[in-house]
Design an enzyme around this catalytic site. Sequence first.
Site, PDB file in Angstrom:
ATOM      1  N   ARG A  69       0.842  -1.198   0.000  1.00 45.20           N
ATOM      2  CA  ARG A  69       0.000   0.000   0.000  1.00 45.20           C
ATOM      3  C   ARG A  69       0.874   1.242   0.000  1.00 45.20           C
ATOM      4  O   ARG A  69       1.966   1.242   0.567  1.00 45.20           O
ATOM      5  CB  ARG A  69      -0.891   0.037   1.244  1.00 45.20           C
ATOM      6  N   TYR A 197      -1.274  -3.598  -7.057  1.00 45.37           N
ATOM      7  CA  TYR A 197      -1.124  -4.287  -5.770  1.00 45.37           C
ATOM      8  C   TYR A 197      -2.504  -4.364  -5.121  1.00 45.37           C
ATOM      9  O   TYR A 197      -3.230  -3.364  -5.048  1.00 45.37           O
ATOM     10  CB  TYR A 197      -0.128  -3.554  -4.861  1.00 45.37           C
ATOM     11  N   LYS A 206      -9.958  -2.341   1.918  1.00 44.82           N
ATOM     12  CA  LYS A 206      -9.690  -1.202   2.792  1.00 44.82           C
ATOM     13  C   LYS A 206     -10.475   0.032   2.328  1.00 44.82           C
ATOM     14  O   LYS A 206     -10.932   0.829   3.146  1.00 44.82           O
ATOM     15  CB  LYS A 206      -8.187  -0.914   2.843  1.00 44.82           C
ATOM     16  N   HIS A 226     -10.631  -1.978  11.832  1.00 44.74           N
ATOM     17  CA  HIS A 226      -9.550  -2.831  11.318  1.00 44.74           C
ATOM     18  C   HIS A 226      -9.295  -3.946  12.339  1.00 44.74           C
ATOM     19  O   HIS A 226      -8.289  -3.949  13.039  1.00 44.74           O
ATOM     20  CB  HIS A 226      -8.311  -1.942  11.132  1.00 44.74           C
ATOM     21  N   SER A 248      -1.290  -3.153  10.446  1.00 45.02           N
ATOM     22  CA  SER A 248      -0.928  -4.071   9.367  1.00 45.02           C
ATOM     23  C   SER A 248       0.328  -4.868   9.719  1.00 45.02           C
ATOM     24  O   SER A 248       1.301  -4.303  10.228  1.00 45.02           O
ATOM     25  CB  SER A 248      -0.662  -3.272   8.094  1.00 45.02           C
ATOM     26  N   CYS A 250       0.798  -7.022  12.072  1.00 44.33           N
ATOM     27  CA  CYS A 250       1.071  -7.117  13.507  1.00 44.33           C
ATOM     28  C   CYS A 250       0.308  -8.260  14.171  1.00 44.33           C
ATOM     29  O   CYS A 250       0.154  -8.276  15.394  1.00 44.33           O
ATOM     30  CB  CYS A 250       0.758  -5.794  14.195  1.00 44.33           C
ATOM     31  N   LYS A 252      -2.962  -9.980  13.173  1.00 46.29           N
ATOM     32  CA  LYS A 252      -4.415 -10.262  13.146  1.00 46.29           C
ATOM     33  C   LYS A 252      -4.717 -11.645  12.584  1.00 46.29           C
ATOM     34  O   LYS A 252      -5.442 -12.435  13.188  1.00 46.29           O
ATOM     35  CB  LYS A 252      -5.170  -9.202  12.320  1.00 46.29           C
ATOM     36  N   ASN A 254      -2.822 -14.203  12.263  1.00 41.84           N
ATOM     37  CA  ASN A 254      -2.317 -15.259  13.144  1.00 41.84           C
ATOM     38  C   ASN A 254      -3.222 -15.484  14.346  1.00 41.84           C
ATOM     39  O   ASN A 254      -3.509 -16.630  14.696  1.00 41.84           O
ATOM     40  CB  ASN A 254      -0.903 -14.907  13.624  1.00 41.84           C
ATOM     41  N   ASP A 277      -9.439  -9.442   9.385  1.00 38.69           N
ATOM     42  CA  ASP A 277      -8.941  -8.103   9.042  1.00 38.69           C
ATOM     43  C   ASP A 277      -9.917  -6.963   9.321  1.00 38.69           C
ATOM     44  O   ASP A 277      -9.508  -5.890   9.731  1.00 38.69           O
ATOM     45  CB  ASP A 277      -8.531  -8.069   7.563  1.00 38.69           C
ATOM     46  N   ASN A 369       6.391  -8.302   2.031  1.00 39.37           N
ATOM     47  CA  ASN A 369       4.926  -8.166   2.057  1.00 39.37           C
ATOM     48  C   ASN A 369       4.289  -9.132   1.051  1.00 39.37           C
ATOM     49  O   ASN A 369       3.237  -8.846   0.486  1.00 39.37           O
ATOM     50  CB  ASN A 369       4.524  -6.720   1.757  1.00 39.37           C
ATOM     51  N   ARG A 371       2.014 -12.118  -0.244  1.00 43.95           N
ATOM     52  CA  ARG A 371       0.653 -12.357   0.286  1.00 43.95           C
ATOM     53  C   ARG A 371       0.018 -13.595  -0.319  1.00 43.95           C
ATOM     54  O   ARG A 371       0.432 -14.088  -1.362  1.00 43.95           O
ATOM     55  CB  ARG A 371      -0.240 -11.152  -0.074  1.00 43.95           C
ATOM     56  N   ASN A 499      -0.752 -17.284  22.650  1.00 43.04           N
ATOM     57  CA  ASN A 499      -1.544 -16.081  22.939  1.00 43.04           C
ATOM     58  C   ASN A 499      -2.901 -16.440  23.552  1.00 43.04           C
ATOM     59  O   ASN A 499      -3.553 -15.595  24.164  1.00 43.04           O
ATOM     60  CB  ASN A 499      -1.721 -15.239  21.680  1.00 43.04           C
TER      61      ASN A 499
HETATM   62  P1  GTP Z   1      -2.256  -7.532   7.709  1.00 40.59           P
HETATM   63  O1  GTP Z   1      -2.819  -8.651   6.916  1.00 40.59           O
HETATM   64  O2  GTP Z   1      -1.228  -6.737   6.984  1.00 40.59           O
HETATM   65  O3  GTP Z   1      -3.285  -6.637   8.291  1.00 40.59           O
HETATM   66  O4  GTP Z   1      -1.381  -8.209   8.914  1.00 40.59           O
HETATM   67  P2  GTP Z   1      -1.908  -9.033  10.176  1.00 40.59           P
HETATM   68  O5  GTP Z   1      -2.222  -8.074  11.270  1.00 40.59           O
HETATM   69  O6  GTP Z   1      -2.944  -9.984   9.764  1.00 40.59           O
HETATM   70  O7  GTP Z   1      -0.557  -9.784  10.619  1.00 40.59           O
HETATM   71  P3  GTP Z   1      -0.192 -11.335  10.503  1.00 40.59           P
HETATM   72  O8  GTP Z   1      -1.029 -12.182  11.402  1.00 40.59           O
HETATM   73  O9  GTP Z   1      -0.097 -11.713   9.092  1.00 40.59           O
HETATM   74  O10 GTP Z   1       1.269 -11.305  11.135  1.00 40.59           O
HETATM   75  C1  GTP Z   1       2.316 -10.553  10.565  1.00 40.59           C
HETATM   76  C2  GTP Z   1       3.637 -11.015  11.113  1.00 40.59           C
HETATM   77  O11 GTP Z   1       3.634 -10.826  12.536  1.00 40.59           O
HETATM   78  C3  GTP Z   1       3.859 -12.512  10.887  1.00 40.59           C
HETATM   79  O12 GTP Z   1       4.735 -12.728   9.834  1.00 40.59           O
HETATM   80  C4  GTP Z   1       4.470 -12.999  12.175  1.00 40.59           C
HETATM   81  O13 GTP Z   1       5.845 -13.175  12.023  1.00 40.59           O
HETATM   82  C5  GTP Z   1       4.261 -11.904  13.183  1.00 40.59           C
HETATM   83  N1  GTP Z   1       3.433 -12.366  14.316  1.00 40.59           N
HETATM   84  C6  GTP Z   1       2.104 -12.624  14.341  1.00 40.59           C
HETATM   85  N2  GTP Z   1       1.711 -13.032  15.568  1.00 40.59           N
HETATM   86  C7  GTP Z   1       2.828 -13.025  16.337  1.00 40.59           C
HETATM   87  C8  GTP Z   1       3.086 -13.315  17.716  1.00 40.59           C
HETATM   88  O14 GTP Z   1       2.201 -13.698  18.481  1.00 40.59           O
HETATM   89  N3  GTP Z   1       4.372 -13.169  18.142  1.00 40.59           N
HETATM   90  C9  GTP Z   1       5.374 -12.750  17.309  1.00 40.59           C
HETATM   91  N4  GTP Z   1       6.597 -12.633  17.811  1.00 40.59           N
HETATM   92  N5  GTP Z   1       5.165 -12.466  16.011  1.00 40.59           N
HETATM   93  C10 GTP Z   1       3.915 -12.584  15.539  1.00 40.59           C
HETATM   94  C1  SPV Z   2      -2.987  -4.277   5.551  1.00 44.10           C
HETATM   95  O1  SPV Z   2      -2.012  -3.653   5.138  1.00 44.10           O
HETATM   96  O2  SPV Z   2      -3.537  -4.015   6.626  1.00 44.10           O
HETATM   97  C2  SPV Z   2      -3.517  -5.420   4.786  1.00 44.10           C
HETATM   98  C3  SPV Z   2      -3.070  -5.555   3.444  1.00 44.10           C
HETATM   99  O3  SPV Z   2      -4.355  -6.168   5.235  1.00 44.10           O
HETATM  100  S1  SPV Z   2      -3.802  -4.393   2.416  1.00 44.10           S
HETATM  101  O4  SPV Z   2      -4.976  -5.018   1.809  1.00 44.10           O
HETATM  102  O5  SPV Z   2      -2.782  -4.089   1.446  1.00 44.10           O
HETATM  103  O6  SPV Z   2      -4.197  -3.232   3.162  1.00 44.10           O
HETATM  104 MN    MN Z   3      -3.865 -10.198   7.858  1.00 44.16          MN
END
Ligand code: GTP
Ligand code: SPV
Ligand code: MN
Length: 588
Positions: A69, A197, A206, A226, A248, A250, A252, A254, A277, A369, A371, A499
Amino acid sequence: MTNNIYLLKWIREMEELVTPEKVIWINGSEIQLENLRQTACRSGDLVKLNQEKLPGCYLHRTNPNDAARVESSTFICTKSKEEAGPTNNWMQPKEAYKISYDLAKGSYKGKVMYVIPYMMGPVGSRFSKIGVEITDSVTVVLNMAIMTRTGQKVLDALGDSNDWVRGLHCSCNLDPEKRYVFHFPEDNTIISLNSNYEGNALLGKKCLALRLASYKGEKENWMAEHMLILGVQKPDGEIIYICAAFPSACGKTNLAMLIPPEMYKEKGYKVWCVGDDIAWLRKGKDGRLWAVNPENGFFGVASGTSEKSNPNAMQVTKKNTIFTNVVQNLDDNTVWWEGMDKNPPSHALDWKANPWDGKTSKQNGAHPNSRFTSPAKNCPSLSEKFDDPDGVPISAIIFGGRRAQTTPLVYESFDWNHGVFVGSVMSSETTAAATGKIGIVRHDPMAMLPFCGYNMSKYFQHWLDMGKFIGNKAPKIFNVNWFRTDDNGNFLWPGFSDNLRVLEWIINRCEDKTSANKTPIGYVPFASDINIQGLDISNSQLDSLLTVDNDLWKKEVQNIESFYEKFGDELPAELKNELSKLKERLQY
Ligand code: GTP
Ligand code: SPV
Ligand code: MN
């Protein structure tokens, strides 16, 4: 496919503007989508992967200048700048339309114009919103067909109504200097130019489901956030639903797909994924806050995803998935990314399609990034409420970010207004999900900094108002930080499946089953109330995770004060008051 006069008129206007060779309406049928996949493979937009190992899976490579983005190119175009507020880029609608139409003019020459009717939210839900996206990119069509409900059923639901979002996407020549994502909330319109993208080009995600929806929600007493949505099924069978807003990349996806640690599984715990998300939140008939996931798929971060960290996500990507900017393993025509396993392919192409040997190359093969776009129904833990038109009732809201220091593993706010304060002062290290520097701590209120479609001061006020509107049935508000590190930069908390141990404390607090340590920033767990059985974590490590360091928090207050200055007099008095109370508690 439709007799809707508003829609037909707009399609005609857009056709005259972009002058395509022909127009194809997406009806959502498998036959049509399969044709488009073949078209995309012929043109090189997609690469068909090993259909035995990865049935229905394809690889998409974006232009190297177009892999995340672009916040600096994202604009809220309201009549007054005031309405967009101090945290958004703003442009006068007239000027934005002029730029858009100049770039769009004739830009589909020799190409197909795809018309995608789509719905955000379950078909048949009174909360769902309809959009129509016009695009010249077949990968956008195929991604939208995974991420949203598309086709004839959407046009049937629309009928002759004019309540739908117009979306125009033009690839143009992917010139980063002329890349724009324009939002016109007053006209229910989105225009995206010069980016393919997904985060800039899938206009339902979004753009509609957060930026336009947040604008609408403020006027109609609901919220577009979000947030992931999950359900924790306790050993007694009751399911507690929780929303969590993390910036993003961080955590979600997972958290939403968490599989309980063995010990919890044995006790009977299960975790159900409702969304990863975006959440649309409303007051339900019972007076509680209810959440719906408007999406129909996952657009998840590939890099770092593994059988160890997120087995459900790995399962999700095994079929009918479009991978973006990952490594292509040429030995068996499958995919790979950093963090998937310790066995990178030697005979491969990197995300830019250059030859790549994972055994010797010092450079990453996948974009950080990178995906996957996968249907929600691939998720083994998908909640049976996923398609429920009313969604699920929410017991707790969690905010969180990436903070190496300062923020403890978890704390609970004193009440709703204090919780809104906690969300408003969230800050987190930047990630690869957006262009720009990585690892810079910045304020990202409610993880909505890049996604709030209107004035952030008004958004804060809306949160405060929603608390009053819901009253004593409002969810409790918490903050978590999985990313606290020791002096050597190692994560103190194991994270991922563990967690759930933190969610257990949160649920116990919601059910009044456990006491807590009252600190200046909120209620922090007593170390003995976080279950660390079976974890390789010492009591002193847990103590550091739960420490609230007054000196660090005094520095944090200074950061908050300078952040709040942005909002001047418009910052709601309640939040100013919460800040003074925090200062008092810290004996500032
Ligand atoms: P967007 O799709 O961009 O909104 O991201 P998201 O918030 O869904 O994040 P996602 O769950 O994809 O995690 C992003 C990265 O954070 C992963 O590659 C993990 O390495 C890391 N991560 C997620 N959960 C944990 C956790 O509990 N501990 C640690 N150390 N890293 C984490
Ligand atoms: C984010 O960045 O929070 C995502 C990917 O989930 S995007 O759709 O590019 O915003
Ligand atoms: Mn995500």
